[in-house]
Design a protein around this motif. Structure first.
Motif, short mmCIF file in Angstrom:
data_model
loop_
_atom_site.label_atom_id
_atom_site.label_comp_id
_atom_site.label_asym_id
_atom_site.label_seq_id
_atom_site.Cartn_x
_atom_site.Cartn_y
_atom_site.Cartn_z
N PRO A 229 -19.89 -2.47 48.95
CA PRO A 229 -18.44 -2.56 49.15
C PRO A 229 -17.75 -2.96 47.84
CG PRO A 229 -19.64 -3.82 50.80
CD PRO A 229 -20.63 -3.44 49.75
N THR A 230 -16.80 -2.12 47.41
CA THR A 230 -16.21 -2.26 46.07
C THR A 230 -14.72 -1.94 46.11
OG1 THR A 230 -18.32 -1.54 45.11
CG2 THR A 230 -16.39 -1.40 43.68
N ALA A 231 -13.93 -2.73 45.39
CA ALA A 231 -12.51 -2.40 45.20
C ALA A 231 -12.30 -2.12 43.72
CB ALA A 231 -11.63 -3.56 45.65
N VAL A 232 -11.53 -1.07 43.41
CA VAL A 232 -11.33 -0.67 42.01
C VAL A 232 -9.86 -0.45 41.73
CG1 VAL A 232 -11.96 1.03 40.23
CG2 VAL A 232 -13.56 0.57 42.11
N GLY A 233 -9.39 -0.95 40.60
CA GLY A 233 -8.03 -0.66 40.14
C GLY A 233 -8.11 -0.18 38.70
N LEU A 234 -7.40 0.90 38.37
CA LEU A 234 -7.40 1.43 37.01
C LEU A 234 -5.98 1.87 36.68
CD1 LEU A 234 -10.48 3.83 37.28
CD2 LEU A 234 -10.46 1.64 36.07
N GLY B 225 -8.54 7.90 29.99
CA GLY B 225 -8.40 6.45 29.86
C GLY B 225 -8.95 5.71 31.07
N ARG B 226 -8.61 6.20 32.26
CA ARG B 226 -9.14 5.57 33.49
C ARG B 226 -10.66 5.67 33.53
NH1 ARG B 226 -5.08 7.71 38.32
NH2 ARG B 226 -3.13 7.36 37.21
N SER C 80 0.01 -3.42 40.62
CA SER C 80 -0.88 -2.46 39.97
C SER C 80 -1.32 -3.02 38.62
CB SER C 80 -0.15 -1.13 39.77
OG SER C 80 0.81 -1.27 38.74
N VAL C 81 -2.46 -2.52 38.13
CA VAL C 81 -3.02 -3.00 36.87
C VAL C 81 -1.99 -2.86 35.73
CG1 VAL C 81 -4.76 -2.53 35.10
CG2 VAL C 81 -5.40 -2.50 37.52
N THR C 82 -1.35 -1.68 35.66
CA THR C 82 -0.40 -1.48 34.55
C THR C 82 0.81 -2.40 34.69
OG1 THR C 82 0.33 0.46 35.79
CG2 THR C 82 -0.98 0.86 33.85
N VAL D 252 0.08 4.62 24.20
CA VAL D 252 -0.38 3.84 25.34
C VAL D 252 0.09 2.39 25.18
CG1 VAL D 252 -2.40 2.98 26.59
CG2 VAL D 252 -2.38 5.32 25.72
N LYS D 253 0.85 1.93 26.16
CA LYS D 253 1.38 0.56 26.14
C LYS D 253 0.32 -0.40 26.66
CE LYS D 253 5.38 -1.82 28.14
NZ LYS D 253 6.45 -1.56 29.14
N SER D 254 -0.27 -0.03 27.79
CA SER D 254 -1.38 -0.84 28.29
C SER D 254 -2.31 0.01 29.14
CB SER D 254 -0.88 -2.05 29.09
OG SER D 254 -0.03 -1.63 30.12
N GLY D 255 -3.58 -0.36 29.07
CA GLY D 255 -4.59 0.33 29.85
C GLY D 255 -5.69 -0.65 30.21
N GLY D 256 -6.20 -0.50 31.42
CA GLY D 256 -7.25 -1.42 31.83
C GLY D 256 -7.62 -1.22 33.28
N GLY D 257 -8.35 -2.18 33.81
CA GLY D 257 -8.74 -2.05 35.20
C GLY D 257 -9.61 -3.19 35.67
N PHE D 258 -9.94 -3.13 36.96
CA PHE D 258 -10.86 -4.13 37.53
C PHE D 258 -11.80 -3.48 38.53
CE2 PHE D 258 -7.22 -4.26 40.47
CZ PHE D 258 -7.86 -4.16 41.70
#
Ligand SMILES: [Zn+2]
Length: 292
Positions: free
Chosen positions: A155-160, A43-44, A201-203, A170-176
């Protein structure tokens, strides 16, 4: 329906991508019959690929993201196009659940730190671009941020994140993904860092009911959102009988003759969607004649 938004800051110094991929991850879970930790890992990866695929809009490239692990999960592959279609494969659909000390699924342990992350951008015509980096934690978000910093000097920031309800759905899934443009000022960087430090956190944000627009708003607090664009996302395979035919023909005459003599037929299975394609002897003879 799942979707992705992308936007620039008002001063055009930062770009953000935010995706809600809850349905896609549930589709992947159902299709591949995944354990919770395998669902979280795949999923990530498909969430990150969906966002990275949209970075290639102008060049119309196809984006492949591979995570090569060293523990229970040896390989994860996600392929995304610029239309929001994403497909995914995981080598171990039933990896055993492991947990961190604070009770979260330990995806990093299931993948292992000794591994590689590979990005392939295929233009279709030219030689594909291939970039890679070592895994940092196997948690995927950190590994992707490290890939952009090391391999693409970006330069990058990631959240998953992926969360589950009590029945395992799965209740929720996503990211930025947030990327600083080369001309970003100190003030912008400080504001962004302060926003990211305060961010849940994303979740947690998604489970609280925040939309992806609201999440983008929090990431860009004080920076403003400009040029907001929105795209639908789908978990969908692009395999076809003609692609399978091409794969068989490319085996060459010696290999095809061996298949005809030994089996008299061929059955090919797509690893991304589990669809099987069958070819009888007459078809194989035709491929033999077309092959070199
Ligand atoms: Zn397929």
């Amino acid at each position: 329906m799942d979707k992705l938004i992308t936007a620039m800051s008002e001063n055009r110094e930062v770009r953000v991508y935010v995706a809600n991929t809850t349905n896609m991850i549930n589709d992947a879970r159902d299709l591949h019959d995944l354990s919770p930790i395998s669902t979280s890992a795949l999923g990530r990866t498909i969430t990150a690929a969906a966002m990275m695929g949209m970075m290639s809009k102008i060049e119309k490239e196809k984006l492949t993201l591979q995570i090569k692990g060293s523990s229970d999960i040896k390989m994860i592959i996600a392929v995304a196009d610029i239309y929001g279609n994403v497909k995914g494969y995981i080598s171990n659909p039933l990896a055993e659940n492991r947990f961190t000390e604070d009770g979260r699924l330990a995806v990093g342990e299931a993948i292992g730190k000794e591994g590689r992350l590979v990005v392939i951008r295929d233009y279709g015509m030219k030689e594909p671009f291939i970039g890679q980096s070592e895994l940092v934690s196997g948690e995927i978000a950190e590994d992707i941020a490290n890939y952009f910093a090391k391999s693409e000097q970006q330069p990058t920031a990631v959240g998953l994140g992926v969360s589950f309800d009590s029945t395992g759905v799965v209740k929720s899934g996503g990211g930025f993904i947030v990327q600083l443009l080369p001309e970003a000022s100190e003030a912008t960087i400080e504001q962004l860092e302060s926003n990211l430090n305060k961010l849940h956190s994303v979740t947690q944000m998604m489970d609280e009911g925040l939309t992806i627009n609201q999440i983008a708003g929090q990431i860009f607090a004080g920076l403003g959102l400009e040029e907001l664009e929105q795209y639908p996302l789908n978990f969908k395979c692009d395999c076809s009988e003609s692609k399978m035919e091409d794969a068989l023909i490319s085996l060459g005459r010696t290999e095809l003759r061996a298949i005809i003599d030994e089996d008299g037929k061929a059955e090919l299975k797509c690893h991304f969607c589990n669809k099987t394609y069958e070819f009888d002897k007459a078809k194989l003879e035709a491929f033999y004649n077309a092959a070199k």
